[in-house]
Design a protein around this motif. Structure first.
Motif, PDB file in Angstrom:
ATOM      1  N   VAL A 200     -17.029   0.602  70.242  1.00  0.00           N
ATOM      2  CA  VAL A 200     -16.034  -0.632  70.120  1.00  0.00           C
ATOM      3  C   VAL A 200     -16.557  -1.542  69.056  1.00  0.00           C
ATOM      4  CG1 VAL A 200     -17.245  -2.053  71.828  1.00  0.00           C
ATOM      5  CG2 VAL A 200     -14.716  -2.328  71.218  1.00  0.00           C
ATOM      6  N   THR A 206     -12.495  -8.215  60.619  1.00  0.00           N
ATOM      7  CA  THR A 206     -11.394  -7.294  60.390  1.00  0.00           C
ATOM      8  C   THR A 206     -11.836  -6.397  59.076  1.00  0.00           C
ATOM      9  OG1 THR A 206      -9.879  -8.732  61.046  1.00  0.00           O
ATOM     10  CG2 THR A 206      -9.123  -6.770  59.524  1.00  0.00           C
ATOM     11  N   GLN A 227      -9.162   5.482  64.840  1.00  0.00           N
ATOM     12  CA  GLN A 227      -9.104   4.107  65.311  1.00  0.00           C
ATOM     13  C   GLN A 227      -8.409   4.128  66.575  1.00  0.00           C
ATOM     14  OE1 GLN A 227      -6.679   1.701  62.782  1.00  0.00           O
ATOM     15  NE2 GLN A 227      -6.914  -0.352  63.962  1.00  0.00           N
ATOM     16  N   LYS A 229      -6.539   1.755  68.888  1.00  0.00           N
ATOM     17  CA  LYS A 229      -6.035   0.343  69.311  1.00  0.00           C
ATOM     18  C   LYS A 229      -5.633   0.398  70.787  1.00  0.00           C
ATOM     19  CE  LYS A 229      -3.227  -0.878  65.931  1.00  0.00           C
ATOM     20  NZ  LYS A 229      -2.184  -0.841  65.010  1.00  0.00           N
ATOM     21  N   ARG A 230      -6.201  -0.622  71.605  1.00  0.00           N
ATOM     22  CA  ARG A 230      -6.285  -0.763  72.871  1.00  0.00           C
ATOM     23  C   ARG A 230      -5.207  -2.054  73.129  1.00  0.00           C
ATOM     24  NH1 ARG A 230     -11.038   1.449  76.185  1.00  0.00           N
ATOM     25  NH2 ARG A 230      -9.061   2.677  76.933  1.00  0.00           N
ATOM     26  N   ASP A 231      -4.529  -1.808  74.308  1.00  0.00           N
ATOM     27  CA  ASP A 231      -3.687  -3.261  74.643  1.00  0.00           C
ATOM     28  C   ASP A 231      -4.089  -3.584  75.980  1.00  0.00           C
ATOM     29  OD1 ASP A 231      -2.038  -1.514  76.399  1.00  0.00           O
ATOM     30  OD2 ASP A 231      -0.561  -1.568  74.708  1.00  0.00           O
ATOM     31  N   ASP A 236      -3.422   3.198  74.642  1.00  0.00           N
ATOM     32  CA  ASP A 236      -4.413   3.812  73.843  1.00  0.00           C
ATOM     33  C   ASP A 236      -3.532   4.329  72.607  1.00  0.00           C
ATOM     34  OD1 ASP A 236      -6.543   2.564  74.974  1.00  0.00           O
ATOM     35  OD2 ASP A 236      -7.113   4.396  75.659  1.00  0.00           O
ATOM     36  N   TRP A 238      -4.202   6.148  69.221  1.00  0.00           N
ATOM     37  CA  TRP A 238      -4.883   6.827  68.211  1.00  0.00           C
ATOM     38  C   TRP A 238      -4.503   7.156  66.860  1.00  0.00           C
ATOM     39  CZ3 TRP A 238      -9.645   9.346  70.376  1.00  0.00           C
ATOM     40  CH2 TRP A 238      -9.726   8.832  71.785  1.00  0.00           C
ATOM     41  N   ILE A 261      -8.736  -2.669  60.920  1.00  0.00           N
ATOM     42  CA  ILE A 261      -9.361  -2.356  62.200  1.00  0.00           C
ATOM     43  C   ILE A 261     -10.157  -3.751  62.619  1.00  0.00           C
ATOM     44  CG2 ILE A 261     -11.175  -0.905  63.355  1.00  0.00           C
ATOM     45  CD1 ILE A 261     -10.789   1.000  61.119  1.00  0.00           C
ATOM     46  N   LYS A 262      -9.844  -4.495  63.864  1.00  0.00           N
ATOM     47  CA  LYS A 262     -10.065  -5.502  64.425  1.00  0.00           C
ATOM     48  C   LYS A 262     -11.010  -5.483  65.590  1.00  0.00           C
ATOM     49  CE  LYS A 262      -5.500  -7.195  62.744  1.00  0.00           C
ATOM     50  NZ  LYS A 262      -4.302  -7.854  62.874  1.00  0.00           N
ATOM     51  N   ASP A 265     -10.824  -2.983  68.834  1.00  0.00           N
ATOM     52  CA  ASP A 265     -10.651  -1.662  68.463  1.00  0.00           C
ATOM     53  C   ASP A 265     -11.960  -0.548  68.687  1.00  0.00           C
ATOM     54  OD1 ASP A 265      -8.126  -2.447  67.788  1.00  0.00           O
ATOM     55  OD2 ASP A 265      -8.374  -2.232  65.878  1.00  0.00           O
TER      56      ASP A 265
END
Length: 343
Positions: A200, A206, A227, A229-231, A236, A238, A261-262, A265
């Protein structure tokens, strides 16, 4: 050769062994100093000390090697090199090997991968206003070139393989970095094995990906990086960063996605390995071993690169995407191992 003399020699090299490309850009040739690999599977390192009162920005890499001579090369940035000698044996994972050279890691402190090359890969030019900062104000006080020689040389042969570095002293607003995703693990005989890594981004920065590179030895079929990205609802997404057959030239290629990419992520990598051997294959430095590496090159805009330089996992049979603490959803199991899914 005494350490003090080596330090002085390296400073002189960086001061005077450079060729002007333009008023702004210069070229420095970082080459092996006429070494003679006297056995198979030898790793050698050679250092250069960066001028301590100046800051430089590397903006391009021109390999000066062929796969007939060199298995692969890695350029490290170090705070302190593994040894202060003209060159040394830096086979990090080799044990019990007889050598007339002292043995040490490429870096004793502050190890950064800046660039890697294999299989007759081409040159790399960084995007406009992007550069790797080295020297004053950074952890990179030395550059160390590591070269892996798979085979010993005939008695009278020596080698000067290496990398031409294109650099400038003009500051760049976007600073480059590299994250290496890699695994340990074991590949069983007669079958397909997935070697998977994930980490992670836990820094409030960023990053903007722009290039990727894959690396395995002979068993690799597909290497892919994502990458994730999760919420807050557990979904997820991808995002494919890169995917390639690692038997093609192992250069840095443009990433499939350049989306930022933050923080929060996840970076995830997979190597799909196929073994027809009658034995287990372990992660290690020689052609009889394997590696699973996905390099992600990125820049930050008006910030410093990530402190995270390496993302490693135990690999098979202990670590897979499906059994991590992240409880991934929507794992692209087919896409990650299938080259035919590339648009």
């Amino acid at each position: 050769m005494e350490v003090a003399h080596i330090e002085k020699l390296l400073l002189v090299i960086l001061l005077f062994a450079q060729n002007a490309i333009s008023n702004e850009m210069k070229k420095f040739s970082m080459l092996m100093p006429n070494v003679h690999p006297n056995r198979d599977e030898l790793y050698l390192c050679t250092p250069v000390k960066v001028l301590p009162d100046k800051s430089f920005y590397i903006v391009g890499f021109e390999p000066n090697a062929t796969m007939n001579t060199v298995h692969h090369m890695i350029l490290f940035g170090c705070t302190t090199p593994g040894a202060k000698r003209e060159f040394w044996d830096c086979g990090e994972m080799a044990t019990g090997v007889n050598s007339h050279l002292p043995r040490a890691q490429p870096c004793a402190e502050g190890s950064h991968v800046l660039y890697a090359w294999a299989r007759d890969a081409d040159s790399l030019e960084l995007p406009d206003d992007v550069g790797f900062q080295i020297g004053i104000g950074t952890q990179v006080q030395y550059l160390v070139l590591q070269v892996h020689y798979a085979h010993k040389f005939p008695d009278t042969f020596v080698d000067r393989s290496g990398i031409n570095l294109i650099y400038t002293q003009k500051p760049r607003s976007k600073l480059a970095g590299v994250v290496l995703l890699a695994t340990g693990g074991t590949i069983p005989p007669h079958g397909i094995t997935h070697m998977e890594s994930n980490c992670v981004i836990n820094e409030h920065k960023t990053i903007y990906p722009f290039a990727y590179r894959t690396h395995t030895h002979s068993l690799g079929k597909v290497v892919s990086g994502y990458q994730v990205k999760r919420d807050k609802f557990g979904y997820d997404e991808w995002v494919l960063l890169g995917k390639r057959d690692p038997m093609t030239p192992q250069m840095f290629y443009p990433t499939f996605s350049k989306a930022p990419i933050k923080y929060g992520d996840v970076l995830a990598g997979r190597c799909t390995m196929e073994s027809h051997r009658d034995r287990d294959t372990f992660v290690g430095p020689t052609n009889n071993d394997e590696m699973c590496n996905f390099y992600l090159m990125y820049y930050v805009d008006g910030d410093t690169p990530l402190n995270m330089k390496y993302c490693t996992t135990a690999g098979p049979p202990f670590h897979y995407w499906a059994n991590t603490k992240y409880h991934f959803k929507n794992i692209p199991d087919i896409d990650a191992s299938n080259l035919n899914t590339i648009d």
